[in-house]
Design an enzyme around this catalytic site. Sequence first.
Site, short mmCIF file in Angstrom:
data_model
loop_
_atom_site.label_atom_id
_atom_site.label_comp_id
_atom_site.label_asym_id
_atom_site.label_seq_id
_atom_site.Cartn_x
_atom_site.Cartn_y
_atom_site.Cartn_z
CB THR A 150 -9.75 -36.67 -27.00
OG1 THR A 150 -10.52 -36.30 -25.86
CG2 THR A 150 -10.00 -38.12 -27.34
CE LYS A 176 -11.01 -38.76 -23.58
NZ LYS A 176 -12.18 -38.18 -24.30
CB THR A 187 -18.69 -41.17 -16.20
OG1 THR A 187 -17.87 -40.03 -16.22
CG2 THR A 187 -17.85 -42.41 -16.01
CD GLU A 273 -13.63 -30.27 -25.74
OE1 GLU A 273 -13.17 -31.21 -26.40
OE2 GLU A 273 -14.70 -29.70 -26.00
CG ASN A 399 -15.80 -28.09 -28.75
OD1 ASN A 399 -15.58 -29.25 -29.04
ND2 ASN A 399 -15.65 -27.60 -27.54
CB THR A 404 -10.73 -30.03 -40.20
OG1 THR A 404 -11.28 -28.88 -39.56
CG2 THR A 404 -11.78 -30.76 -40.97
#
EC number: 2.3.1.35
Lengths: 404, 404
Positions: A150, A176, A187, A273, A399, A404
């Site tokens: 992702t 991932k 997890t 991230e 985030n 979008t």
Amino acid sequence: MKKISGGVCAPAGFRANGVHCGIRKNKTKRDLSLIVSEKRASAACVYTTNLVKGAPIIVTKSHVADGYAQAIVCNSGNANTCNADGVEIAEAMCALVEKNTGIAASDVVVASTGVIGQPLSVEPMAEGMPALAAGLSEENGNLAAQGIMTTDTVAKEIAFSFDLGGAECHIGAIGKGVGMINPNMATMLIFVTTDAAISPAMLQKALSADVKDTFNMVSVDGDTSTNDMVCVLANGLAGNPEITETGKDFNAFRRALNKVTTYLCRCIAKDGEGATKLLECKVTGAKTKNAAKLVAKSVIKSSLFKAAMFGADANWGRVLCAVGYSGADVDVSKVDVSFKSRFGRIDVCKNGSGIEFSEEEAKKVLGADEIQILIELNDKSGKATAWGCDLTYDYVKINGDYRT
Amino acid sequence: MKKISGGVCAPAGFRANGVHCGIRKNKTKRDLSLIVSEKRASAACVYTTNLVKGAPIIVTKSHVADGYAQAIVCNSGNANTCNADGVEIAEAMCALVEKNTGIAASDVVVASTGVIGQPLSVEPMAEGMPALAAGLSEENGNLAAQGIMTTDTVAKEIAFSFDLGGAECHIGAIGKGVGMINPNMATMLIFVTTDAAISPAMLQKALSADVKDTFNMVSVDGDTSTNDMVCVLANGLAGNPEITETGKDFNAFRRALNKVTTYLCRCIAKDGEGATKLLECKVTGAKTKNAAKLVAKSVIKSSLFKAAMFGADANWGRVLCAVGYSGADVDVSKVDVSFKSRFGRIDVCKNGSGIEFSEEEAKKVLGADEIQILIELNDKSGKATAWGCDLTYDYVKINGDYRT
């Protein structure tokens, strides 16, 4: 134990593939992956403890209830969670696998990852499945790894060979992350394959024990996902005497599994991230192992500490603060803290108080992309390691507008 | 109850001041504050539950052990925590107050806020104290509010008048946040003054009950500070019959205290480090009050949700996710979620599943600087409110290099 190539296809009898079927708008991103075993395999899974569970988890639980499975299908771009028709869609994904591979739908593990609460249409998957199945190959493990990404920036895979009762076995995995990562008893998405022969019960025992020290010790952002799942398939094609009890072989299998899972923990934390740095917190000298775990996880979860690491700021007061609120029974007047990286090691706190150190030297040590935080509690022999990452502008950017 | 001006000096018999004495490098920032009462006052405090405690907390605990105090001294720029000579320095601060005001050092509440683990020298405070004491005035409550600020962008003060047994009483307060804010059984630095007459025991009872629904329901970044403290001084000069038991007057006092503390909770969350938005999560229909609290706090602490609010992204899946891992006993198939602000209200989730809504309308609602997240659990009557803020680039910037 030897590192080998091939990921989930390194063990005998496993083929995989990943395609773009249209769930994700970006056509260069694969969004549907499939892993199949030549024969039914012992299957073990652990799942998220979040009360809000993705529909695929409900379906997978029922499919592996008998201890066996033969395929894993997973889409990215949509979590299939909080959808009224979620279970129906997840079952349809398994039926598509059956239709295109001949493997019974009830032997399919299904997973989804992506946005929560968006309708998921089965149509793109129905269209993409024939090509996905036709392209299954021992060479395409990496494509499967790509198909489950992702916000991951790199595909995550690993494989090792190891000896079990005289037979050469193999174990491989893909995984991932990298947001909503604070596994608790389960997890992110991790799919492990092995050709070792091991009974379903012993496989579950090995996995359940392993995750406590591996995936449950990772946190990217403190948010426990609704779709976390680790699944191991063991098809026995290596020909080792089947593991049916604890002992030497079981321990050897656990070591191999742990090599794979620890590697993926580090990958997921490092690719957290927006992250620029892998943080590895090693706690020693705790009253108990559990106390060490509480402390290690508290430190790598602290937003303040994570932001300081982004800025290469040796703000050890934030480490002490996180030790103090960890809930562990700690004598704070005995705590030592050091930072370590490939650029050196620097001691910053001794017996709970600051010691003089060179800020210049500290900046250098903290400038690396992998940093160890060493916390010696000087009490008993409990120890633990946790993995996390720094908190950066990019985490906020990713985030601030994920949907979008 | 009427809002009045004057902050901590609004109640009769209180004077305050704040100066720059040199702990902070920036000469335009005040860094030493003093609040004194004309007479000894009933004193009640709650403190951080972090095992690592600032030295001022240790000293204050011993000074208020008899239930009384007459002055509060507080510096900013240095937390006086994890310093070997911390207690000695905190005692020296109280001795300086005695020397310059005549109030016994043992009647002084002392607090510090700022960087952890940096040596704190008493010298600048010894130099600044004469001017600080000389400038004590009923007009200078705001200067005291300024002197305790760290990364706060605005000084925080409030005052109300209220009736107690026929006597007009007053209650005022100052407070500071705005990082390392996740109070647990205690809170940030909050100093409350009142001229109401109330016994030390009843004052402590009122305070301890109040913080559970106010400061303990605030989180900026999930980090529980080492120096959190709320202190209330009640000098009795309003002339009301002293409150010595529960009943009508005690309840009236609690309502007044709650007005002050709730106001400061909102101030602190709204001024959270880097924040652009106040998030107020109101949970209703929970099985118990405690379940409602767990849910409300879980949502406002979620990094993913906080980042989505920064981006005005109606990503309600992250609300559901946080509800699911909150630890509360919730039937997730019954959860409704709405967002509300001065620009309107939009329903986004019904019975645990997404409902159609206008993204344009949602962007408008979430564009406000104060946003309510309304979560109806449709079970029993438990309810709670928690306050937090969005996660922004500036939070990372502020904390990437806080020390230097």
